[in-house]
Every structure is written in structure tokens, then in C-alpha cells.
Design an enzyme around this catalytic site. Structure first.
Site, PDB file in Angstrom:
ATOM      1  N   ILE A 281       0.844  -1.208   0.000  1.00 25.56           N
ATOM      2  CA  ILE A 281       0.000   0.000   0.000  1.00 25.56           C
ATOM      3  C   ILE A 281       0.874   1.251   0.000  1.00 25.56           C
ATOM      4  O   ILE A 281       0.592   2.236  -0.693  1.00 25.56           O
ATOM      5  CB  ILE A 281      -0.952  -0.010   1.218  1.00 25.56           C
ATOM      6  CG1 ILE A 281      -1.748  -1.304   1.245  1.00 25.56           C
ATOM      7  CG2 ILE A 281      -1.890   1.195   1.173  1.00 25.56           C
ATOM      8  CD1 ILE A 281      -2.489  -1.560   2.529  1.00 25.56           C
TER       9      ILE A 281
ATOM     10  N   PHE B  15       2.811   3.575   7.498  1.00 19.12           N
ATOM     11  CA  PHE B  15       2.394   2.224   7.121  1.00 19.12           C
ATOM     12  C   PHE B  15       3.234   1.171   7.836  1.00 19.12           C
ATOM     13  O   PHE B  15       2.818   0.042   8.005  1.00 19.12           O
ATOM     14  CB  PHE B  15       2.608   1.981   5.606  1.00 19.12           C
ATOM     15  CG  PHE B  15       1.727   2.793   4.709  1.00 19.12           C
ATOM     16  CD1 PHE B  15       2.215   3.911   4.040  1.00 19.12           C
ATOM     17  CD2 PHE B  15       0.413   2.422   4.502  1.00 19.12           C
ATOM     18  CE1 PHE B  15       1.412   4.652   3.185  1.00 19.12           C
ATOM     19  CE2 PHE B  15      -0.406   3.160   3.640  1.00 19.12           C
ATOM     20  CZ  PHE B  15       0.095   4.264   2.981  1.00 19.12           C
TER      21      PHE B  15
ATOM     22  N   SER C  94      -7.005  -0.759  10.249  1.00 20.04           N
ATOM     23  CA  SER C  94      -7.602  -1.887   9.529  1.00 20.04           C
ATOM     24  C   SER C  94      -9.001  -2.186  10.025  1.00 20.04           C
ATOM     25  O   SER C  94      -9.298  -1.997  11.206  1.00 20.04           O
ATOM     26  CB  SER C  94      -6.707  -3.117   9.724  1.00 20.04           C
ATOM     27  OG  SER C  94      -7.359  -4.281   9.293  1.00 20.04           O
TER      28      SER C  94
ATOM     29  N   TYR D 241      -1.918  -9.095  15.641  1.00 22.13           N
ATOM     30  CA  TYR D 241      -1.772  -8.052  14.607  1.00 22.13           C
ATOM     31  C   TYR D 241      -2.918  -7.041  14.742  1.00 22.13           C
ATOM     32  O   TYR D 241      -2.690  -5.832  14.820  1.00 22.13           O
ATOM     33  CB  TYR D 241      -1.788  -8.672  13.199  1.00 22.13           C
ATOM     34  CG  TYR D 241      -2.078  -7.650  12.144  1.00 22.13           C
ATOM     35  CD1 TYR D 241      -3.356  -7.524  11.611  1.00 22.13           C
ATOM     36  CD2 TYR D 241      -1.106  -6.750  11.738  1.00 22.13           C
ATOM     37  CE1 TYR D 241      -3.651  -6.543  10.689  1.00 22.13           C
ATOM     38  CE2 TYR D 241      -1.375  -5.773  10.806  1.00 22.13           C
ATOM     39  CZ  TYR D 241      -2.664  -5.669  10.290  1.00 22.13           C
ATOM     40  OH  TYR D 241      -2.950  -4.691   9.385  1.00 22.13           O
TER      41      TYR D 241
ATOM     42  N   LYS E 132      -3.183  -2.792  15.874  1.00 19.22           N
ATOM     43  CA  LYS E 132      -3.887  -1.703  15.170  1.00 19.22           C
ATOM     44  C   LYS E 132      -4.817  -0.979  16.144  1.00 19.22           C
ATOM     45  O   LYS E 132      -4.905   0.240  16.165  1.00 19.22           O
ATOM     46  CB  LYS E 132      -4.675  -2.250  13.976  1.00 19.22           C
ATOM     47  CG  LYS E 132      -3.800  -2.723  12.824  1.00 19.22           C
ATOM     48  CD  LYS E 132      -2.917  -1.597  12.289  1.00 19.22           C
ATOM     49  CE  LYS E 132      -2.021  -2.058  11.156  1.00 19.22           C
ATOM     50  NZ  LYS E 132      -1.116  -0.988  10.692  1.00 19.22           N
TER      51      LYS E 132
ATOM     52  N   ASN F 123      -2.554 -13.563   1.928  1.00 19.18           N
ATOM     53  CA  ASN F 123      -3.835 -13.077   1.427  1.00 19.18           C
ATOM     54  C   ASN F 123      -4.315 -13.848   0.190  1.00 19.18           C
ATOM     55  O   ASN F 123      -3.530 -14.446  -0.536  1.00 19.18           O
ATOM     56  CB  ASN F 123      -3.726 -11.577   1.109  1.00 19.18           C
ATOM     57  CG  ASN F 123      -3.489 -10.757   2.385  1.00 19.18           C
ATOM     58  OD1 ASN F 123      -2.546 -10.013   2.474  1.00 19.18           O
ATOM     59  ND2 ASN F 123      -4.354 -10.939   3.372  1.00 19.18           N
ATOM     60  N   LEU F 124      -5.614 -13.747  -0.037  1.00 15.96           N
ATOM     61  CA  LEU F 124      -6.265 -14.529  -1.094  1.00 15.96           C
ATOM     62  C   LEU F 124      -5.760 -14.204  -2.496  1.00 15.96           C
ATOM     63  O   LEU F 124      -5.383 -15.110  -3.251  1.00 15.96           O
ATOM     64  CB  LEU F 124      -7.785 -14.302  -1.037  1.00 15.96           C
ATOM     65  CG  LEU F 124      -8.617 -14.979  -2.137  1.00 15.96           C
ATOM     66  CD1 LEU F 124      -8.472 -16.498  -2.093  1.00 15.96           C
ATOM     67  CD2 LEU F 124     -10.092 -14.583  -2.011  1.00 15.96           C
TER      68      LEU F 124
ATOM     69  N   ARG G 126     -10.441 -21.391   8.144  1.00 19.60           N
ATOM     70  CA  ARG G 126      -9.171 -20.906   8.729  1.00 19.60           C
ATOM     71  C   ARG G 126      -9.483 -20.260  10.075  1.00 19.60           C
ATOM     72  O   ARG G 126     -10.383 -19.416  10.167  1.00 19.60           O
ATOM     73  CB  ARG G 126      -8.504 -19.898   7.779  1.00 19.60           C
ATOM     74  CG  ARG G 126      -7.217 -19.305   8.307  1.00 19.60           C
ATOM     75  CD  ARG G 126      -6.524 -18.438   7.240  1.00 19.60           C
ATOM     76  NE  ARG G 126      -7.297 -17.218   6.975  1.00 19.60           N
ATOM     77  CZ  ARG G 126      -6.855 -16.253   6.151  1.00 19.60           C
ATOM     78  NH1 ARG G 126      -5.709 -16.380   5.497  1.00 19.60           N
ATOM     79  NH2 ARG G 126      -7.594 -15.168   5.950  1.00 19.60           N
ATOM     80  N   GLU G 127      -8.700 -20.625  11.066  1.00 14.87           N
ATOM     81  CA  GLU G 127      -8.841 -20.088  12.417  1.00 14.87           C
ATOM     82  C   GLU G 127      -8.848 -18.552  12.369  1.00 14.87           C
ATOM     83  O   GLU G 127      -8.001 -17.952  11.706  1.00 14.87           O
ATOM     84  CB  GLU G 127      -7.630 -20.575  13.250  1.00 14.87           C
ATOM     85  CG  GLU G 127      -7.623 -20.157  14.712  1.00 14.87           C
ATOM     86  CD  GLU G 127      -8.679 -20.928  15.526  1.00 14.87           C
ATOM     87  OE1 GLU G 127      -9.084 -22.017  15.087  1.00 14.87           O
ATOM     88  OE2 GLU G 127      -9.132 -20.383  16.554  1.00 14.87           O
ATOM     89  N   GLY G 128      -9.829 -17.941  13.035  1.00  8.45           N
ATOM     90  CA  GLY G 128      -9.791 -16.472  13.151  1.00  8.45           C
ATOM     91  C   GLY G 128     -10.519 -15.743  12.042  1.00  8.45           C
ATOM     92  O   GLY G 128     -10.743 -14.533  12.131  1.00  8.45           O
ATOM     93  N   ASP G 129     -10.945 -16.453  10.983  1.00 10.60           N
ATOM     94  CA  ASP G 129     -11.663 -15.761   9.905  1.00 10.60           C
ATOM     95  C   ASP G 129     -13.053 -15.355  10.381  1.00 10.60           C
ATOM     96  O   ASP G 129     -13.726 -16.125  11.065  1.00 10.60           O
ATOM     97  CB  ASP G 129     -11.815 -16.684   8.687  1.00 10.60           C
ATOM     98  CG  ASP G 129     -10.586 -16.612   7.782  1.00 10.60           C
ATOM     99  OD1 ASP G 129      -9.855 -15.616   7.888  1.00 10.60           O
ATOM    100  OD2 ASP G 129     -10.367 -17.533   6.999  1.00 10.60           O
TER     101      ASP G 129
HETATM  102  C1  WQD Z   1      -9.770 -13.110   2.516  1.00  5.55           C
HETATM  103  C2  WQD Z   1     -10.751 -14.268   2.432  1.00  5.55           C
HETATM  104  C3  WQD Z   1     -10.122 -16.188   3.720  1.00  5.55           C
HETATM  105  C4  WQD Z   1      -6.585 -17.250   1.380  1.00  5.55           C
HETATM  106  C5  WQD Z   1      -6.352  -9.934   6.191  1.00  5.55           C
HETATM  107  C6  WQD Z   1      -6.025  -9.292   7.510  1.00  5.55           C
HETATM  108  C7  WQD Z   1      -6.465  -7.857   7.478  1.00  5.55           C
HETATM  109  C8  WQD Z   1      -5.807  -7.161   6.300  1.00  5.55           C
HETATM  110  C9  WQD Z   1      -6.215  -7.857   5.017  1.00  5.55           C
HETATM  111  C10 WQD Z   1      -3.728  -6.121   6.830  1.00  5.55           C
HETATM  112  C11 WQD Z   1     -10.968 -14.937   3.778  1.00  5.55           C
HETATM  113  C12 WQD Z   1     -10.142 -16.508   2.223  1.00  5.55           C
HETATM  114  C13 WQD Z   1      -7.710 -16.594   1.865  1.00  5.55           C
HETATM  115  C14 WQD Z   1      -6.713 -18.536   0.798  1.00  5.55           C
HETATM  116  C15 WQD Z   1      -9.068 -18.462   1.189  1.00  5.55           C
HETATM  117  N1  WQD Z   1      -4.397  -7.181   6.417  1.00  5.55           N
HETATM  118  N2  WQD Z   1      -8.923 -17.206   1.761  1.00  5.55           N
HETATM  119  N3  WQD Z   1      -7.960 -19.098   0.726  1.00  5.55           N
HETATM  120  O1  WQD Z   1      -8.146 -12.391   6.317  1.00  5.55           O
HETATM  121  O2  WQD Z   1      -9.883 -10.885   5.220  1.00  5.55           O
HETATM  122  O3  WQD Z   1      -7.739  -9.913   6.019  1.00  5.55           O
HETATM  123  O4  WQD Z   1      -5.756  -9.228   5.130  1.00  5.55           O
HETATM  124  O5  WQD Z   1      -4.167  -5.066   7.220  1.00  5.55           O
HETATM  125  O6  WQD Z   1      -6.057  -7.241   8.668  1.00  5.55           O
HETATM  126  O7  WQD Z   1      -6.763  -9.956   8.517  1.00  5.55           O
HETATM  127  O8  WQD Z   1      -7.747 -11.365   4.023  1.00  5.55           O
HETATM  128  O9  WQD Z   1      -6.929 -12.262   1.892  1.00  5.55           O
HETATM  129  O10 WQD Z   1      -6.284 -13.466   4.049  1.00  5.55           O
HETATM  130  O11 WQD Z   1      -8.623 -13.605   3.219  1.00  5.55           O
HETATM  131  O12 WQD Z   1     -10.194 -18.987   1.113  1.00  5.55           O
HETATM  132  O13 WQD Z   1      -5.726 -19.175   0.340  1.00  5.55           O
HETATM  133  O14 WQD Z   1     -10.186 -15.263   1.574  1.00  5.55           O
HETATM  134  O15 WQD Z   1     -10.710 -17.267   4.444  1.00  5.55           O
HETATM  135  O16 WQD Z   1     -12.326 -15.319   3.858  1.00  5.55           O
HETATM  136  P1  WQD Z   1      -8.468 -11.229   5.451  1.00  5.55           P
HETATM  137  P2  WQD Z   1      -7.305 -12.707   3.269  1.00  5.55           P
END
Ligand code: WQD
Length: 335
Positions: A12, A80, A124, A149, A153, A198-199, A294-297
Site C-alpha cells: 500500500i 504504514f 484496519s 496483529y 492496530k 492473502n487470497l 481458517r482459524e480467526g476468519d
Molecule cells: C480473505 C478471504 C479467507 C486465502 C487480512 C487481515 C487484514 C488485512 C487484510 C492487513 C478470507 C479466504 C484466503 C486462501 C481463502 N491485512 N482465503 N484461501 O483475512 O480478510 O484480512 O488481510 O491489514 O487485517 O486480517 O484477508 O486475503 O487473508 O482472506 O479462502 O488461500 O479469503 O478465508 O475469507 P483477510 P485474506
């Protein structure tokens, strides 16, 4: 006006450097390069046709940071710099508290010593946790953080809130939703070092053949297609929000000021919707399978960004398709 961008070689941060320069500011990058690559400086050089001054410094190094403020005549800060891997933060809490909070407090210390008052803080939507009402507004309760994390924030926002109540600092916390995409030139983008968290990097690395498949973390959530919903915002829209926030700060006459803004598109998309959107824009079928949650989602979160629309005059302009097209272009030029 010279703006110090800490973490300016990051995802970012680097895109915000582009928007700052395009808006007539001069960016100065301060980055310890612990989670970013020096090649980003070259990418910025090509986009901006100028060398952005950059300093490889740990934000916690008061003397070094203060030297940069003096040498560069800094007039504002966008902060940042932070460690941001949710999973790693649970394994190494102290490292996260020391780095993320130590960096912030040192930056504020130097600002006060140098009489610089404009601060934008990278926060965030994670501070909201599992929200009760969607879309989520800035008045939603900040819940106990689901990760160390996220807690850094939350505590970061509190440090700024309390400091701006007592000392001459004007600050804004921007609560980002899910930043995705890349600069349309394909010269800078999200550069996860090692296994992505991240996804979207997982999706583009699978599409390019670096990974065998994307695992969808659970499809039994209470959502229309069973997968989690997020507010995916183009990183260039997010970058432009920082410029809007700086301009808004400059208009605040009182010497102490603090406010918080959601920076999201206001739209929610599920994991499966994102995957299908990627397949459409890349015209490449993606190999994915469903795995355990995933834990915490959290199930779902998307922004009510009307406060930023109204007060900052900022609104997301780019679509998820555009973000995925830009992310894909970036991935393809990375090989
Ligand atoms: C998005 C969705 C996963 C990977 C995180 C941080 C947040 C911010 C942004 C910094 C979720 C799903 C992911 C994969 C999947 N970071 N997923 N398969 O968790 O929403 O946010 O990143 O500021 O603080 O918490 O983002 O991209 O990890 O996940 O299905 O291989 O994609 O379960 O639903 P998240 P993410």
C-alpha cells in the site's frame, strides 16, 4: 509539501507514493526492507520518472528517523510501517508489539520534537472483529482483537487518540478493508515474500503456475454461497484516499485533531465470487478446492464508507474486475 511514507516500499505504501507524487506532494520513503524489496524503488522510478528518496531505517531508531526529518524537511507523515501477517503475529506476539507499537511511538515522538503535526495512520477493519451490523460504520464497537496483529492496530489507534488529545498532533486513522490489485502499469504490486497470507496473491500465483491450487477456507459459512465475504478495494483507490485525508487534515485549524474513516468500496464479495471474477478477467480457469475453515476468519465484513465520501470527498472508483485484471498483469510480469 514533503511527506514521509514509512513502509513506503510495501504494497500500500508504494502505491500511495505514486498517488502522492501525482497530487503534487513529494514523497520520502523510510523502510527497513524487512518485508519489502528494493526493486520497488526501481518500479517507482519508472512510473514517476524520478527517484523517490528512500532510507533503509528501522522506524524505532529515533536518532536516524529524526535525521531524516531534518535532512528532508518533512511536513507530514503517512505511517504504514508494521509487521502484518496475522498468523505470524499469533506465533510471535512480542515481535509484533515491539515493532508495530514501538515504530508508531517513535514516529510520534520525532514529530513532536520537530513540531510536525500531520499524521495519517494505517489502520484496519480488523478492529471491528465479527460485526453485528453490515455494512459496518465507524461507530461500530471495536471488539477484542482476533489476532495480535489486529490488537496492534487497535492499540495504535488508542495511542494516537490519547496523544492528539494532549499534544499538538493532527491525525487520521484510515481503517482499510481488503486491499487488492496493482498499479495498472504492472510495475509495482503486491509482493508477498514467501507464502502469501492473502487470497489474491494465492489466486494469481496459482494461475501463473507457481502454486498447484487455491484452497477455499470453508464453504459452510452462513452466506449465500457458503464462503466468506469481504470488501475488496483496489489499492489505487486506497492510495488516493491517503491524499484526500492529507488534504482534509491540512484544512483542520485546531492544533489537536483526530478522526477515523472506513476506506472500503461498500460492496461485499465472497471468495467464490472473487475466484469466478478472476477466471473471467484472466480467461484462465483456476484450480481450487474447498478445505477447512481458517482459524480467526470472520464470516462477512464490508464498509459503510459514507463518512469518507462526505468528509474526505473520496469514493472508490475501481471495480473488483479491474483490481483482479491489474493483479494478474502484475503477476505475469513478475516471472
Ligand atoms: C480473505 C478471504 C479467507 C486465502 C487480512 C487481515 C487484514 C488485512 C487484510 C492487513 C478470507 C479466504 C484466503 C486462501 C481463502 N491485512 N482465503 N484461501 O483475512 O480478510 O484480512 O488481510 O491489514 O487485517 O486480517 O484477508 O486475503 O487473508 O482472506 O479462502 O488461500 O479469503 O478465508 O475469507 P483477510 P485474506
Amino acid at each position: 509539501m514533503k511527506i514521509l511514507v514509512t513502509g513506503g516500499a510495501g504494497f500500500i505504501g508504494s502505491h500511495t507514493v505514486v498517488s502522492l507524487e501525482e497530487a503534487g506532494y513529494e514523497a520520502v520513503i523510510l523502510d527497513d526492507f524487512s518485508n519489502s524489496d528494493k526493486s520497488v524503488i526501481g518500479g517507482l522510478q519508472k512510473i514517476l520518472n524520478k527517484t523517490v528518496p528512500s532510507y533503509a531505517i528501522d522506524c524505532r531508531n529515533y536518532a536516524e528517523v529524526r535525521k531524516v526529518f531534518r535532512e528532508e524537511n518533512i511536513e507530514g507523515v503517512i505511517h504504514f510501517a508494521a509487521s502484518k501477517a496475522v498468523g505470524e503475529s499469533m506465533e510471535q506476539p512480542l515481535l509484533y508489539y515491539q515493532n508495530n507499537l514501538g515504530s508508531l511511538m517513535t514516529i510520534i515522538d520525532v514529530m513532536l520534537a520537530e513540531g510536525i503535526s500531520n499524521l495519517i495512520f494505517s489502520s484496519s477493519c480488523t478492529v471491528y472483529g465479527e460485526v453485528d451490523e453490515l455494512p459496518v460504520t465507524e461507530n461500530a464497537p471495536v471488539k477484542p482483537a482476533a489476532s495480535v496483529y489486529g490488537n496492534t492496530k487497535q492499540i495504535g489507534e488508542e495511542i494516537i487518540r490519547d496523544t492528539t488529545a494532549a499534544q499538538p498532533i493532527k491525525a487520521i486513522s484510515l481503517r482499510y478493508f481488503n486491499p487488492v490489485g496493482a498499479h495498472p502499469s504492472g510495475l509495482i504490486g503486491e509482493l508477498p515474500i514467501g507464502k502469501p497470507n492473502n487470497l489474491v496473491p494465492f489466486v494469481t500465483q496459482t494461475a501463473i503456475g507457481k502454486r498447484a491450487k487455491v484452497t477455499v477456507f470453508g464453504n459452510d459459512y452462513p452466506t449465500p454461497d457458503g464462503t466468506c465475504i469481504r470488501d475488496y478495494i483496489h489499492v489505487m483507490d486506497l492510495a488516493e484516499a491517503h491524499v484526500a485525508a492529507l488534504k482534509y487534515l491540512a484544512k483542520q485549524s485546531e492544533d489537536k485533531f483526530y478522526d477515523v474513516f472506513n476506506i472500503g468500496t461498500g460492496n461485499g464479495n465472497s471468495v467464490l465470487e472473487l475466484i469466478h471474477s478472476f477466471e473471467k478477467v484472466s480467461r484462465k480457469p483456476l484450480t481450487f478446492e474447498t478445505g477447512p475453515r481458517r482459524e480467526g476468519d470472520i464470516t462477512a465484513v464490508w464498509a459503510d464508507a459514507s463518512k469518507a465520501n462526505k468528509e474526505l470527498g473520496w469514493k472508490a472508483k475501481r471495480t473488483l474486475d479491474e483490481a483482479l485484471e491489474d493483479a494478474w498483469r502484475w503477476e505475469q510480469q513478475l516471472v
